[in-house]
Design a protein around this motif. Structure first.
Motif, short mmCIF file in Angstrom:
data_model
loop_
_atom_site.label_atom_id
_atom_site.label_comp_id
_atom_site.label_asym_id
_atom_site.label_seq_id
_atom_site.Cartn_x
_atom_site.Cartn_y
_atom_site.Cartn_z
N MET A 1 0.84 -1.19 0.00
CA MET A 1 0.00 0.00 0.00
C MET A 1 0.87 1.23 0.00
O MET A 1 2.06 1.14 0.10
CB MET A 1 -0.84 0.03 1.26
CG MET A 1 -2.14 -0.67 1.10
SD MET A 1 -2.94 -0.84 2.67
CE MET A 1 -2.22 -2.34 3.23
N ARG A 2 0.27 2.36 -0.03
CA ARG A 2 0.98 3.61 0.24
C ARG A 2 2.32 3.64 -0.45
O ARG A 2 3.34 3.95 0.15
CB ARG A 2 1.22 3.74 1.75
CG ARG A 2 0.07 4.43 2.37
CD ARG A 2 -0.52 3.65 3.43
NE ARG A 2 -1.75 3.03 2.93
CZ ARG A 2 -2.88 3.12 3.53
NH1 ARG A 2 -2.98 3.79 4.62
NH2 ARG A 2 -3.95 2.54 3.05
N LYS A 3 2.29 3.26 -1.65
CA LYS A 3 3.55 3.24 -2.38
C LYS A 3 3.82 4.65 -2.86
O LYS A 3 2.93 5.32 -3.33
CB LYS A 3 3.37 2.30 -3.57
CG LYS A 3 4.13 2.71 -4.79
CD LYS A 3 5.17 1.70 -5.16
CE LYS A 3 5.83 2.12 -6.44
NZ LYS A 3 7.20 2.36 -6.39
N PRO A 4 5.05 5.14 -2.69
CA PRO A 4 5.36 6.46 -3.24
C PRO A 4 5.20 6.37 -4.75
O PRO A 4 5.94 5.66 -5.41
CB PRO A 4 6.82 6.68 -2.85
CG PRO A 4 7.33 5.37 -2.43
CD PRO A 4 6.18 4.47 -2.14
N GLY A 281 -0.89 -0.91 -11.53
CA GLY A 281 -0.71 -2.35 -11.33
C GLY A 281 -0.24 -2.66 -9.92
O GLY A 281 -0.69 -3.62 -9.29
N HIS A 282 0.66 -1.83 -9.43
CA HIS A 282 1.18 -2.00 -8.06
C HIS A 282 0.01 -1.91 -7.06
O HIS A 282 -0.14 -2.76 -6.18
CB HIS A 282 2.22 -0.92 -7.80
CG HIS A 282 2.84 -0.97 -6.44
ND1 HIS A 282 4.11 -1.44 -6.21
CD2 HIS A 282 2.36 -0.59 -5.23
CE1 HIS A 282 4.39 -1.35 -4.92
NE2 HIS A 282 3.33 -0.83 -4.30
N GLU A 283 -0.81 -0.89 -7.23
CA GLU A 283 -1.92 -0.69 -6.29
C GLU A 283 -2.95 -1.83 -6.42
O GLU A 283 -3.52 -2.27 -5.43
CB GLU A 283 -2.58 0.67 -6.50
CG GLU A 283 -1.65 1.87 -6.31
CD GLU A 283 -0.92 1.89 -4.97
OE1 GLU A 283 -1.40 1.24 -4.01
OE2 GLU A 283 0.14 2.52 -4.88
N LEU A 285 -2.26 -4.89 -7.27
CA LEU A 285 -1.70 -6.08 -6.64
C LEU A 285 -1.83 -6.02 -5.11
O LEU A 285 -1.96 -7.04 -4.44
CB LEU A 285 -0.23 -6.25 -7.06
CG LEU A 285 0.47 -7.52 -6.56
CD1 LEU A 285 -0.32 -8.79 -6.88
CD2 LEU A 285 1.87 -7.61 -7.15
N HIS A 286 -1.82 -4.80 -4.58
CA HIS A 286 -2.05 -4.65 -3.14
C HIS A 286 -3.44 -5.14 -2.73
O HIS A 286 -3.70 -5.36 -1.55
CB HIS A 286 -1.88 -3.20 -2.72
CG HIS A 286 -0.48 -2.83 -2.34
ND1 HIS A 286 0.27 -3.57 -1.47
CD2 HIS A 286 0.30 -1.77 -2.70
CE1 HIS A 286 1.46 -3.00 -1.32
NE2 HIS A 286 1.50 -1.91 -2.06
N GLN A 287 -4.36 -5.30 -3.67
CA GLN A 287 -5.66 -5.86 -3.31
C GLN A 287 -5.48 -7.26 -2.74
O GLN A 287 -6.25 -7.70 -1.91
CB GLN A 287 -6.58 -5.91 -4.54
CG GLN A 287 -6.98 -4.53 -5.08
CD GLN A 287 -7.81 -3.74 -4.09
OE1 GLN A 287 -8.74 -4.26 -3.49
NE2 GLN A 287 -7.45 -2.47 -3.90
N ALA A 303 4.74 -6.81 2.48
CA ALA A 303 3.86 -6.61 1.33
C ALA A 303 4.46 -5.70 0.26
O ALA A 303 4.25 -5.90 -0.94
CB ALA A 303 2.51 -6.06 1.79
N GLU A 304 5.25 -4.69 0.68
CA GLU A 304 5.80 -3.78 -0.34
C GLU A 304 6.82 -4.50 -1.21
O GLU A 304 6.84 -4.33 -2.42
CB GLU A 304 6.41 -2.55 0.32
CG GLU A 304 5.41 -1.60 0.94
CD GLU A 304 4.30 -1.16 -0.02
OE1 GLU A 304 4.42 -1.38 -1.24
OE2 GLU A 304 3.30 -0.61 0.47
N GLY A 305 7.66 -5.32 -0.57
CA GLY A 305 8.66 -6.05 -1.33
C GLY A 305 8.02 -7.02 -2.31
O GLY A 305 8.39 -7.08 -3.49
N GLY A 360 12.86 -1.55 2.42
CA GLY A 360 11.53 -2.20 2.44
C GLY A 360 10.99 -2.55 1.07
O GLY A 360 10.18 -3.48 0.93
N TYR A 361 11.38 -1.79 0.05
CA TYR A 361 10.96 -2.10 -1.31
C TYR A 361 12.10 -2.78 -2.07
O TYR A 361 11.94 -3.85 -2.64
CB TYR A 361 10.56 -0.83 -2.06
CG TYR A 361 9.28 -0.15 -1.61
CD1 TYR A 361 9.21 0.50 -0.38
CD2 TYR A 361 8.15 -0.13 -2.41
CE1 TYR A 361 8.05 1.15 0.03
CE2 TYR A 361 6.97 0.51 -2.00
CZ TYR A 361 6.93 1.15 -0.78
OH TYR A 361 5.79 1.78 -0.38
N GLY A 362 13.26 -2.11 -2.07
CA GLY A 362 14.39 -2.54 -2.91
C GLY A 362 15.02 -3.85 -2.47
O GLY A 362 15.06 -4.83 -3.22
ZN LIG Z 1 2.91 -0.57 -2.30
#
Ligand SMILES: [Zn+2]
Length: 1003
Positions: A1-4, A281-283, A285-287, A303-305, A360-362
């Motif tokens: 979620m809350r992806k920059p 697509g990212h958002e 997939l967060h579903q 979840a972000e990774g 957290g992402y990378g």
């Molecule tokens: Zn995200």
């Protein structure tokens, strides 16, 4: 979620994305019981006010904890009985005395900050633009709830919340929305405006809605098409979409959120052209990851990774850009993450800054990639599907992921997860002791991989290239030092470790280009102010000064000092730029150019240049979103240029050099070369100083050019600038050769047999071709070799060119080899490579400046530059440095050089021509106080045989009086071998000195 959402939005946007209203800790799982929570709300838009009632059925003795935030509680009643409550620090505790219905009346005011606000927009807003509520906008239980929300809104409003169904009814004559979501949630949100246009579509059994503003309706089609594509993709990959409906909702606030059943994208975001292909697509997939399977934040956000791996990274892979994408992630990690801000993946909750995003992402996406490579593609998909299925509407952690993978991999993965999730940092791999040896008809490449710091267990891909292709292997590393080998069929020319960036690891310096992120991430910065006009850069200084940043005036920056810090130089015309790089071009109204710090490649230098304060203000904040670039430019805040510097792919090392082939049928002769080269403004000719044939070629080229009729000049390394007038006088016929050689101090300052250069100087004099002294006084270079540029006195410093470029890394590497090979053998004036390098660059820059200065005052002339091949090879010494100054075209011709790509335009192999050399007296001479004394004799000395002795003072050779060693050399220059001379010496004896004559036949 809350992806920059993406890095090219305003910085304010990123800040607003940091809010994580849904995070609560230590919650029980829904299985342990969740509340049934009904909320009814209505609004007074003008007053930014919400009013509502929350209703919760409770049992006897049940304790409920609620966050009240900024809300005003109007009443709390169990059925109709007012309840005693305790409120501490905004937390409300209720212990119910019996079973019944708990009613809480509340109200709250959520004002919108005026546009252009400094600081963060609050998570909830009620304004004329719309209603956006997230976080504590109702008394929020600290446990999961099954929510039933009814919102009564003004006429014309449309509203979205987490809901499988949205029913529209009427309440007191106003439209009311009843939202139903049949699963427990941490919290719910609400978005409503009077401006929504709703477009409906369908993908299989999923209804798709777009809630867009009228002015953006033309974007809807693209969004819906892409949404369908993603639903299909993830249906395949993970399992069917968890809800009956999915909405893409445009927000009047700049957000990029994904909530169960909808995604909320700010208007600024929606209008960015790349969003449908990336963030949407990212958002979506967060579903699944975050909305269907909840995140157990207390145990870390996985979840972000996972979302970034199966969304952003997957899309890049599909475009063939996976390698670049992963490398970019590692560049970010290495730029932003340091010992102080590094933490294990386990502790990642949400993005709070660049470093936490890099982890957290990378790092997390790299971990999923390594996991996938280890277990295999099929088992990876099975495990992910199983994980989702087992954890529907439940909080899941890294342990649940591990269990799912272990089930299909059938092996313990505890080590993998503890290594990558619980441990900090990345492996730091080094390739050493690379050797090649023949092995039968094949070749064996042996090498050692060392891990510095924490030792990781990992699978390391290695590729060995030959001209016929490449061989690959994957090595399982587990030790600090692993000796490995590969046998390859063909002559290997290069080894490359992890060239596809399959391993989360630190990059080697050659893989790590100078990018803006490195300057932002390096706390230890020196900001170098411009000599004037500093106010233009006020915002840059404010934005990038940190605790460990210092400000400096340009004159305080020394040549070597910057090696310990990264530098931020304001103004492309800043004298420090000239001191380090000669000159640079920074494009646009506002631009940033990143370079390596030539004294320490792990540090960077950022050159910021702006036309005006307005240009800075329009663009400066944007550079934080362009961290991956080495150069960016903006005009009035609009990006007009961006580029990333080249860097190697993988940790590489050259092996056996490639064989070079010359096609004999294309061999040319000097006239062929001149037919092409004669048109160039500058013709560089490289020599080995002691080889006569090289000088013959030089003269040939000069003659050829001169005969073509264009005015030419000859620039010579062999003469130093203070002696230009002597050269002019000699060419102009005002002085003779002896005066010329003495006047230029040729024998002391250059020393090679003058016969080597004599034909060139004689021709120049006879044809009146100017000869230009290119070199810097020897004393200055010597001093720099010994003690560096910073040691020069003010008087000596006037010989130092204002432009000096130290950034040619390949040249530096070649000079390092020369330095190491010759340091012990020859009488080097220094043991400090930095000083040696400074001296070399000083030498080259001076000669380039001399060439440039002559051509500036003689714009019609062509110039032939004669110098040692080392100053010309690959253009590194003089040619590129002259071109930097004036951009003239040039050609480089080297004599007897190695045939290597890029070394020159032409390499000449002159025939063997016997040269003339001066005869010798065969004495060692010492010059002191106007006297020349014999200091010794070589073996078989003709002079010694003739009777001369050590200590004799030379008075004359034939009729030439001798006062200096130059006199001897000049006299001998005109003589021939076998000639007999009479040498007059003064010999000291007991009875005083006397003159003695000796006849010597010159050998
Ligand atoms: Zn995200």
């Amino acid at each position: 979620m809350r992806k920059p959402v993406e890095k090219s939005l305003g910085r304010f946007l990123l800040i607003s994305l940091l809010i994580l209203p849904n995070i609560t800790y230590g919650l029980g799982q829904p299985g342990e019981g969740f509340l049934d929570y009904t909320i009814e709300v209505s609004f007074d838009i003008q007053a930014s006010k919400i009013e509502g009632v929350a209703t919760i059925p409770v049992k006897k003795g049940q304790e409920i904890t609620l966050d009240k935030g900024e809300l005003n509680l109007l009443y709390i009643m169990l059925d109709k009985e007012p309840q005693d409550i305790t409120v501490q620090k905004g937390i409300l505790r209720i212990l119910s005395s019996r079973e019944g219905m708990l009613h809480i009346g509340f109200e709250g005011v959520f004002k919108e900050l005026s546009p252009g606000f400094p600081g963060e927009q609050p998570p909830s807003v009620i304004s004329g633009r719309g209603i956006f509520l997230t976080g504590t906008w109702y008394p929020k239980p600290r446990q999961m709830c099954r929510y039933h929300l009814t919102a009564t809104l003004p006429d014309g409003y449309e509203a979205v919340s987490e809901a499988e169904t949205i029913k529209k009814t009427v309440n007191d004559g106003k439209p009311a929305f009843v939202f139903d979501f049949p699963h427990p949630l941490d919290s719910i949100s609400l978005i409503a405006t009077h401006r929504y246009k709703i477009v409906k579509d369908r993908f299989g059994r999923v209804e798709i809605f777009a809630y867009f503003f009228p002015e953006d309706l033309d974007l809807v089609k693209t969004y819906i098409e892409h949404a369908k594509h993603y639903l299909e993709l993830y249906d395949h990959l993970i399992g069917s979409f968890p809800y009956k409906r999915f909405s893409i909702v445009e927000n009047f606030l700049p957000t990029g959120y994904s909530m169960p059943t909808y995604t909320l994208l700010g208007q600024v975001v929606v209008r960015l052209p790349f969003i449908p292909e990336t963030s949407l697509g990212h958002e979506i997939l967060h579903q699944w990851f975050g909305n269907l399977v909840y995140i157990d934040y207390a145990k870390g956000n996985w979840a972000e990774g996972l979302t970034t791996f199966l969304a952003d990274h997957l899309y890049q892979e599909e475009k063939g850009q996976g390698v670049e994408y992963r490398k970019g992630m590692l560049i970010n990690y290495q730029s932003y993450v340091n010992e102080k801000n590094e933490f294990p993946l386990r502790e990642f909750i949400g993005r709070t800054d660049e470093a936490s995003e890099a982890i957290g992402y990378g790092k997390a996406l790299m971990v999923f990639r390594m996991l996938k490579r280890m277990v295999g593609e099929e088992r990876f998909s099975e495990a992910i599907r199983y994980f989702v299925d087992q954890n529907r509407y439940r909080k899941a952690s890294w342990e649940d992921i591990r269990r799912a993978f272990e089930k299909f991999y059938q092996k313990d993965l505890g080590w993998f997860f503890s290594q990558w999730i619980d441990g900090k940092g990345l492996p730091d791999l080094h390739l050493v002791e690379v050797k090649v040896k023949p092995s039968g008809a094949k070749f064996e490449v042996s090498f050692t991989v060392i891990q510095k710091g924490r030792v990781f267990i990992l699978d390391l891909p290695v590729a060995v290239y030959s001209h016929l292709g490449k061989a690959t292997n994957v090595f399982h590393l587990q030790g600090e030092k692993e000796q490995l080998k590969m046998v390859v069929d063909d002559v290997p020319d290069r080894i490359s470790v992890d060239e596809d960036y399959d391993v989360a690891r630190m990059l080697s310096i050659d893989e790590f280009p100078p990018v803006i992120a490195r300057l932002i991430g390096d706390e230890k910065r020196i900001i170098v102010l411009p000599p004037s006009g500093a106010e233009v850069y006020e915002q840059v200084v404010d934005g990038l000064k940190g605790e460990r940043t210092s400000l400096s005036e340009p004159e305080r920056i020394k040549y070597i000092e910057p090696g310990t810090s990264s530098l931020l130089i304001l103004g492309a015309d800043n004298p420090v730029v000239a001191k380090l790089y000669g000159s640079v071009i920074v494009r646009g109204g506002f631009g940033v150019l990143m370079k390596e710090n030539p004294w320490n490649r792990w540090k960077v230098v950022g050159i910021f240049n702006a036309r005006s304060k307005e240009e800075v203000e329009a663009a400066f904040q944007k550079i934080f979103h362009y961290g991956k670039y080495s150069a960016v430019s903006f005009d009035h805040g609009v990006n007009v240029y961006k580029e990333i510097d080249q860097s190697t792919r993988g940790i590489t090392e050259e092996l056996l050099g490639k064989a070079v082939a010359v096609e004999i049928s294309t061999l040319k002769t000097l006239p062929d070369v001149m037919a092409y080269g004669a048109s160039k403004k500058i013709i560089y000719v490289g020599e080995k100083h002691y080889l006569f044939p090289d000088h013959v070629m030089e003269l040939e080229i000069i003659k050829d050019l001169h005969k073509r009729g264009r005015p030419i000049a000859i620039g010579m390394e062999m003469f130093q600038r203070p002696f230009q007038k002597v050269l002019d006088d000699y060419i102009g016929g005002k002085i003779d050769e002896a005066e010329f050689l003495k006047g230029t101090e040729y024998f002391k300052r250059w020393g090679f047999d003058y016969h080597l250069y004599r034909p060139i100087l004689l021709y120049a004099r006879s044809e009146n071709i100017p000869v230009i002294a290119l070199n810097i006084p020897q004393e200055v270079v010597d001093k720099v070799s010994r003690s560096g540029l910073d040691s020069l006195s003010e008087e000596e410093r006037k010989w130092v060119p204002s432009q000096m470029d130290f950034s040619d890394e390949a040249y530096k590497e070649r000079l390092k080899k020369v330095f190491q090979e010759h340091r012990d053998v020859e009488n080097f004036k220094t043991s400090n490579f930095d000083f040696f390098y400074q001296a070399q660059i000083l030498w080259d820059e001076t000669m380039a400046e001399s060439v440039d200065q002559f051509l500036r005052t003689h714009p019609q002339d062509q110039m032939v530059v004669l110098a040692g091949s080392g100053h010309l090879a690959y253009g590194s010494g003089i040619p590129k440095r002259t071109a930097r100054r004036n951009g003239y075209d040039y050609t480089t011709i080297l004599n007897n050089a190695d045939l290597e790509k890029g070394i020159a335009d032409v390499v000449l192999f002159p025939g063997a021509i016997p040269g003339v050399t001066s005869p010798m007296l065969m004495v060692f001479l010492r010059e002191e106080a106007g006297k020349v004394e014999i200091a010794g004799f070589p073996q078989e000395s003709a002079s010694e045989k003739a009777g001369m002795k050590v200590g004799d003072t030379l008075l004359a050779i034939d009729h030439t009086p001798i006062r200096t060693i130059d006199d001897v050399k000049i006299d001998l220059l005109a003589r021939k071998k076998g000639e007999k001379v009479r040498v007059r010496v003064l010999r000291k004896g007991f009875l005083g000195s006397r003159e003695v004559n000796f006849d010597v036949v010159l050998p």
